[in-house]
Enzyme design. Structure first.
Site, PDB file in Angstrom:
ATOM      1  N   ARG A  35      19.932  54.584 -12.388  1.00 60.74           N
ATOM      2  CA  ARG A  35      20.174  53.107 -12.304  1.00 60.74           C
ATOM      3  C   ARG A  35      19.118  52.380 -13.438  1.00 60.74           C
ATOM      4  NH1 ARG A  35      20.078  49.949  -7.129  1.00 60.74           N
ATOM      5  NH2 ARG A  35      22.608  50.219  -6.736  1.00 60.74           N
ATOM      6  N   ARG A  76      14.425  44.229  -6.873  1.00 59.00           N
ATOM      7  CA  ARG A  76      15.555  44.556  -7.946  1.00 59.00           C
ATOM      8  C   ARG A  76      15.780  43.858  -9.223  1.00 59.00           C
ATOM      9  NH1 ARG A  76      18.857  47.938  -4.706  1.00 59.00           N
ATOM     10  NH2 ARG A  76      17.796  48.976  -3.371  1.00 59.00           N
ATOM     11  N   LYS A 108      14.737  45.879   0.471  1.00 56.74           N
ATOM     12  CA  LYS A 108      15.572  45.442  -0.939  1.00 56.74           C
ATOM     13  C   LYS A 108      15.335  43.765  -0.723  1.00 56.74           C
ATOM     14  CE  LYS A 108      19.260  47.214  -1.386  1.00 56.74           C
ATOM     15  NZ  LYS A 108      21.018  47.418  -1.079  1.00 56.74           N
ATOM     16  N   LYS A 120      16.130  40.563  -4.266  1.00 54.04           N
ATOM     17  CA  LYS A 120      16.846  40.085  -4.696  1.00 54.04           C
ATOM     18  C   LYS A 120      16.642  38.758  -5.560  1.00 54.04           C
ATOM     19  CE  LYS A 120      20.582  43.896  -3.593  1.00 54.04           C
ATOM     20  NZ  LYS A 120      21.757  43.930  -3.761  1.00 54.04           N
ATOM     21  N   CYS A 156      33.290  47.397  -5.876  1.00 52.18           N
ATOM     22  CA  CYS A 156      32.457  48.327  -6.123  1.00 52.18           C
ATOM     23  C   CYS A 156      32.456  49.707  -6.498  1.00 52.18           C
ATOM     24  CB  CYS A 156      31.418  48.115  -4.257  1.00 52.18           C
ATOM     25  SG  CYS A 156      32.086  49.006  -3.471  1.00 52.18           S
ATOM     26  N   CYS A 201      29.312  57.019  -3.792  1.00 50.76           N
ATOM     27  CA  CYS A 201      28.911  56.062  -2.568  1.00 50.76           C
ATOM     28  C   CYS A 201      28.812  56.971  -1.255  1.00 50.76           C
ATOM     29  CB  CYS A 201      29.542  55.210  -2.266  1.00 50.76           C
ATOM     30  SG  CYS A 201      28.414  54.052  -1.475  1.00 50.76           S
ATOM     31  N   CYS A 216      33.219  49.808   2.193  1.00 51.61           N
ATOM     32  CA  CYS A 216      32.029  49.380   3.535  1.00 51.61           C
ATOM     33  C   CYS A 216      31.331  48.090   3.030  1.00 51.61           C
ATOM     34  CB  CYS A 216      30.970  50.276   3.373  1.00 51.61           C
ATOM     35  SG  CYS A 216      29.589  50.363   2.795  1.00 51.61           S
ATOM     36  N   CYS A 226      28.899  45.582  -1.858  1.00 46.13           N
ATOM     37  CA  CYS A 226      28.025  45.453  -2.926  1.00 46.13           C
ATOM     38  C   CYS A 226      28.530  44.815  -4.032  1.00 46.13           C
ATOM     39  CB  CYS A 226      27.466  47.177  -3.517  1.00 46.13           C
ATOM     40  SG  CYS A 226      26.764  47.851  -2.080  1.00 46.13           S
TER      41      CYS A 226
HETATM   42 FE1  SRM Z   1      24.760  48.069  -3.356  1.00 44.54          FE
HETATM   43  C1  SRM Z   1      23.496  50.438  -0.969  1.00 44.54           C
HETATM   44  C2  SRM Z   1      26.205  49.863  -5.215  1.00 44.54           C
HETATM   45  C3  SRM Z   1      25.283  45.580  -5.838  1.00 44.54           C
HETATM   46  C4  SRM Z   1      24.222  45.776  -1.622  1.00 44.54           C
HETATM   47  N1  SRM Z   1      24.822  50.427  -3.197  1.00 44.54           N
HETATM   48  C5  SRM Z   1      24.135  51.041  -2.502  1.00 44.54           C
HETATM   49  C6  SRM Z   1      23.816  52.189  -2.966  1.00 44.54           C
HETATM   50  C7  SRM Z   1      23.478  52.747  -3.370  1.00 44.54           C
HETATM   51  C8  SRM Z   1      24.586  53.283  -1.345  1.00 44.54           C
HETATM   52  C9  SRM Z   1      23.796  53.769  -0.780  1.00 44.54           C
HETATM   53  O1  SRM Z   1      22.944  53.558  -0.275  1.00 44.54           O
HETATM   54  O2  SRM Z   1      23.427  54.638  -1.154  1.00 44.54           O
HETATM   55  C10 SRM Z   1      25.712  52.475  -3.972  1.00 44.54           C
HETATM   56  C11 SRM Z   1      25.870  53.011  -4.765  1.00 44.54           C
HETATM   57  C12 SRM Z   1      27.633  53.207  -4.651  1.00 44.54           C
HETATM   58  C13 SRM Z   1      26.957  54.242  -6.360  1.00 44.54           C
HETATM   59  O3  SRM Z   1      27.715  55.050  -6.786  1.00 44.54           O
HETATM   60  O4  SRM Z   1      27.522  54.176  -7.350  1.00 44.54           O
HETATM   61  C14 SRM Z   1      25.281  51.187  -4.308  1.00 44.54           C
HETATM   62  N2  SRM Z   1      25.477  48.608  -4.902  1.00 44.54           N
HETATM   63  C15 SRM Z   1      25.878  48.856  -5.745  1.00 44.54           C
HETATM   64  C16 SRM Z   1      26.570  48.841  -7.179  1.00 44.54           C
HETATM   65  C17 SRM Z   1      26.255  49.953  -8.116  1.00 44.54           C
HETATM   66  C18 SRM Z   1      28.070  47.938  -6.904  1.00 44.54           C
HETATM   67  C19 SRM Z   1      28.707  48.203  -8.098  1.00 44.54           C
HETATM   68  O5  SRM Z   1      30.289  48.281  -7.961  1.00 44.54           O
HETATM   69  O6  SRM Z   1      28.395  47.431  -9.427  1.00 44.54           O
HETATM   70  C20 SRM Z   1      25.386  47.587  -7.634  1.00 44.54           C
HETATM   71  C21 SRM Z   1      24.592  47.940  -8.618  1.00 44.54           C
HETATM   72  C22 SRM Z   1      23.221  47.083  -8.672  1.00 44.54           C
HETATM   73  C23 SRM Z   1      22.330  47.494  -9.264  1.00 44.54           C
HETATM   74  O7  SRM Z   1      22.710  47.305 -10.318  1.00 44.54           O
HETATM   75  O8  SRM Z   1      21.337  46.826  -9.052  1.00 44.54           O
HETATM   76  C24 SRM Z   1      25.437  46.747  -5.987  1.00 44.54           C
HETATM   77  N3  SRM Z   1      24.776  45.758  -3.371  1.00 44.54           N
HETATM   78  C25 SRM Z   1      24.715  45.750  -3.817  1.00 44.54           C
HETATM   79  C26 SRM Z   1      25.251  43.505  -4.046  1.00 44.54           C
HETATM   80  C27 SRM Z   1      25.308  42.885  -4.495  1.00 44.54           C
HETATM   81  C28 SRM Z   1      24.454  42.102  -5.651  1.00 44.54           C
HETATM   82  O9  SRM Z   1      22.952  41.760  -5.896  1.00 44.54           O
HETATM   83  O10 SRM Z   1      24.449  41.356  -6.458  1.00 44.54           O
HETATM   84  C29 SRM Z   1      23.990  43.798  -2.898  1.00 44.54           C
HETATM   85  C30 SRM Z   1      24.726  42.442  -1.866  1.00 44.54           C
HETATM   86  C31 SRM Z   1      24.263  41.733  -1.927  1.00 44.54           C
HETATM   87  C32 SRM Z   1      22.730  41.762  -0.715  1.00 44.54           C
HETATM   88  O11 SRM Z   1      21.847  42.703  -1.611  1.00 44.54           O
HETATM   89  O12 SRM Z   1      22.948  41.250   0.025  1.00 44.54           O
HETATM   90  C33 SRM Z   1      24.585  44.996  -2.387  1.00 44.54           C
HETATM   91  N4  SRM Z   1      23.991  47.873  -1.972  1.00 44.54           N
HETATM   92  C34 SRM Z   1      24.236  47.067  -0.648  1.00 44.54           C
HETATM   93  C35 SRM Z   1      23.474  46.998   0.473  1.00 44.54           C
HETATM   94  C36 SRM Z   1      23.558  46.531   1.858  1.00 44.54           C
HETATM   95  C37 SRM Z   1      22.216  45.724   1.419  1.00 44.54           C
HETATM   96  C38 SRM Z   1      21.809  44.689   3.649  1.00 44.54           C
HETATM   97  O13 SRM Z   1      21.193  43.414   3.116  1.00 44.54           O
HETATM   98  O14 SRM Z   1      22.282  45.434   4.501  1.00 44.54           O
HETATM   99  C39 SRM Z   1      24.118  48.481   0.718  1.00 44.54           C
HETATM  100  C40 SRM Z   1      22.818  49.551   1.832  1.00 44.54           C
HETATM  101  C41 SRM Z   1      21.383  49.302   2.133  1.00 44.54           C
HETATM  102  O15 SRM Z   1      21.015  48.848   0.938  1.00 44.54           O
HETATM  103  O16 SRM Z   1      21.422  49.958   3.283  1.00 44.54           O
HETATM  104  C42 SRM Z   1      23.975  49.064  -0.920  1.00 44.54           C
HETATM  105 FE1  SF4 Z   2      29.672  51.637  -1.639  1.00 40.26          FE
HETATM  106 FE2  SF4 Z   2      29.624  49.957   0.578  1.00 40.26          FE
HETATM  107 FE3  SF4 Z   2      28.414  49.714  -1.613  1.00 40.26          FE
HETATM  108 FE4  SF4 Z   2      30.655  49.963  -1.917  1.00 40.26          FE
HETATM  109  S1  SF4 Z   2      29.572  48.012  -1.080  1.00 40.26           S
HETATM  110  S2  SF4 Z   2      29.033  50.312  -3.053  1.00 40.26           S
HETATM  111  S3  SF4 Z   2      31.372  51.647  -0.367  1.00 40.26           S
HETATM  112  S4  SF4 Z   2      27.438  50.993  -0.076  1.00 40.26           S
END
Ligand code: SRM
Ligand code: SF4
Length: 575
Positions: A71, A140, A204, A206, A435, A441, A480, A484
């Protein structure tokens, strides 16, 4: 999985070095050592495996098909044409499935195998882009309202946000030593981290900058949101929103999505001090014992908003002023050409689920994004430095700062490669987010990106039945509950529960200021469509002028008001 806690791994890692070099050198496995799988996140990469192939590999007694997601850290998603071409070449050489624009204005590359990691990261850095702190318990990628060249004030916001991103980076040289062959010196492993702390943040973190009336960054979903207050063309300062976040776990009431609270206003000169005060308060008071409760939103709910605000003011050395009035219109993108004040124009193109590749199965539009955008980037190499690409937080792409002389040529290339799908796409399609989910993922419970094309066709068919094709409904899908695609801010959202099964969430606004609520739990597609059908019928018959679908569902009592906690609603100047 490692038996060490993330806090232990960070502590024992010599500032994020761990045994990454040994892990990378091990030819026997495509994986890293367990603790290094955690540490590599801080370097901007995740170890994953192809989940489509898990069973087949298991039966063949092979280790999972390990590969890495990388990323970028690209504040505000700004990419020059030359960088675009380099990233395209890197993705084509080392990765699978092209380039993927994320909901945080970064690029993700998927499917990079272990021995290609170093050359890939070196090539990315050679393009003057890094991946440092794109993942992990750090600040981030900073998201910034797209189209910042619309006016001078937009450019000021972007400059401040980009500077803040730099200011909050970790100081460790682990990244440079591991990937860029920087020489290790005696002090390596003991670099001071005055802001993030020696064990980095609890979780994390943001930051997002919105410029009303657009809320494309979903400011209230950020741990720290800055809402720019403009008077005419002047940037007066920012309203400060704290404690937003989407992540939750199914069936666990201790975790929940939360909207950020607006706690006051600051002038631009106070931005860095305020941000550092918020980050260090979370650093010192965030929950380091229970990781699922470690985000800032829980620190605030556990300690109280008044306490939090007072602590931030104490650390910053000033009191926040009362929040200023502002109004968000929507949290989507503006497609097509938008003119800036400087005579330049910006073209926003729709990129289905952010995936830039030529594979026609990605969408029903037969667009050839990878080749078409390569041609456009090549053409723009000769343009002046004001012309660039900008990734949006809605997974779309802006070709920004285009001079009038270049417009016709860009229009021609856009048409030639079928990239002008925004002209014919329904508003539902234009605004939809999904997402990544399967197959990469590791946390996905259901499909999202790969399901979106089929889902859109089915929901559009339903909308057609009720004469609603032009209704600007925001649909978001997550595989899930981590959220994201920021699904809890979708007027309609599907949150994955199991293969083919989703929670149907309804009733957010389209401004990013009201969360949706659970309407049906763990349902399959036919049940979901059957649930939406009568709601669309009522919406078509009973909506008031320009009333959004989510607003209608709330007014008509179909869904209750979610327990949204944002004070921004109270201070907003409503129409
Ligand atoms: Fe996310 C984890 C993809 C934005 C909340 N996110 C993940 C992981 C890395 C899975 C993992 O931990 O093994 C995913 C990788 C999937 C893959 O195969 O690429 C993933 N997140 C993404 C992306 C690529 C979604 C998309 O389709 O665009 C976004 C990449 C962001 C970036 O460029 O930095 C992405 N993730 C977000 C957002 C939206 C935002 O930031 O505006 C959120 C919700 C906002 C927030 O953080 O509360 C988000 N991602 C999560 C979470 C839940 C965090 C929490 O507080 O519980 C996880 C899981 C974790 O961190 O344990 C997670
Ligand atoms: Fe993976 Fe869940 Fe984030 Fe979708 S919402 S990219 S399934 S961690």
């Amino acid at each position: 999985m490692s038996t060490h806690s993330v806090e232990d791994i960070k502590r024992g890692s010599a500032r994020l070095r761990g045994t990454l070099l040994q892990s990378l050198a091990d030819p026997v496995t495509g994986a890293l050592r367990e603790d290094d799988q955690t540490l590599i996140k801080y370097h901007g990469s995740y170890q994953q495996d192809d989940r489509d192939r898990r069973e087949e590999r298991r039966l063949a007694k092979l280790e999972p098909d390990y590969a890495f997601m990388i990323r970028t850290r690209t504040p505000g998603g700004v990419i020059t044409p030359a960088q675009w071409l380099k990233l395209d070449a890197i993705a084509t050489t080392y990765a699978e499935r092209g380039l993927r624009i994320t909901t945080r204005q970064t690029f993700q590359l998927h499917g990079v195998i272990k021995r290609a990691l170093k050359p890939t990261l070196q090539a990315i850095n050679a393009a003057l882009i890094d991946t440092l702190a794109a993942c992990g318990d750090v600040n981030r990628n900073v998201v910034i309202a797209a189209n910042p060249l619309q006016s001078g004030a937009h450019a000021s916001v972007h400059a401040q946000a980009a500077a803040l991103s730099e200011h909050l980076l970790p100081n460790t040289r682990a990244y440079h030593e591991t990937w860029l062959d920087e020489e290790r010196v005696a002090s390596s492993g003991s670099e001071d981290e005055p802001i993030l702390g020696n064990n980095y943040l609890p979780r994390k973190f943001k930051i997002g900058f919105a410029i009303p009336p657009y809320n494309d960054v979903d400011a209230h979903a950020q741990d720290l949101g800055f809402i720019a207050i403009l008077e005419g063309r002047e940037l007066r300062g920012y309203n400060v929103s704290v404690g937003g976040g989407m992540g939750a776990s199914h069936g666990d009431p201790e975790t929940y999505p939360r909207l950020g609270d607006v706690i006051g206003f600051i002038t631009p000169d106070r931005l860095t001090a305020l941000a550092v005060a918020v980050v260090t308060t979370q650093r010192d008071h965030g929950n380091r014992v229970v990781r699922k409760r470690a985000r800032l939103k829980y620190t605030i709910d556990d300690r109280g908003l008044d306490w939090f605000k007072a602590e931030v003011e104490r650390r910053a050395g000033f009191a926040l002023e009362p929040a200023r009035a502002f109004r968000f219109e929507h949290n989507g993108d503006r497609f097509g050409w938008v003119d800036g004040e400087d005579g330049r124009s910006h073209l926003t193109l729709r990129i289905p689920a952010g995936r830039i590749q030529d594979d026609e199965s990605v969408d029903r539009d037969d667009a050839r994004h990878l080749t078409g955008l390569r041609r456009i980037a090549n053409h723009l190499l000769d343009a002046d430095s004001l012309t660039h690409f900008r990734l949006t937080p809605n997974q779309n792409l802006v070709i920004a700062g285009v001079s009038q002389a270049q417009r016709a040529r860009i229009d021609m290339l856009v048409a030639q490669y079928g990239l002008d799908t925004h002209r014919s796409a329904s508003p539902l399609r234009l605004n939809a987010l999904a997402c990544v989910a399967l197959p990469t993922c590791g946390l996905a419970m259901a499909e999202a990106e790969r399901y979106l094309p089929d889902l859109l066709v089915k929901v559009e068919t339903l909308l057609d039945r009720h004469g609603l094709r032009d209704a600007p409904i925001h649909l978001r899908v997550s595989g899930c509950p981590n959220g994201c695609s920021r699904p809890y801010l979708g007027e309609i959202a599907l949150v994955g529960k199991a293969p083919g099964r989703y929670n149907l969430m309804l009733g957010a606004d389209h401004r990013g200021q009201r969360l949706n609520t659970l309407y049906r739990e763990n349902i399959d597609e036919p049940t979901m469509l059957a649930a939406l059908d009568p709601l669309f019928a009522r919406y078509a018959a009973e909506r008031t002028n320009a009333e959004g679908f989510g607003d209608f569902l709330l007014r008509s009592g179909v869904v209750p008001l979610s327990i949204a906690r944002s004070t921004s609603i109270a201070i907003e100047v409503l129409p």
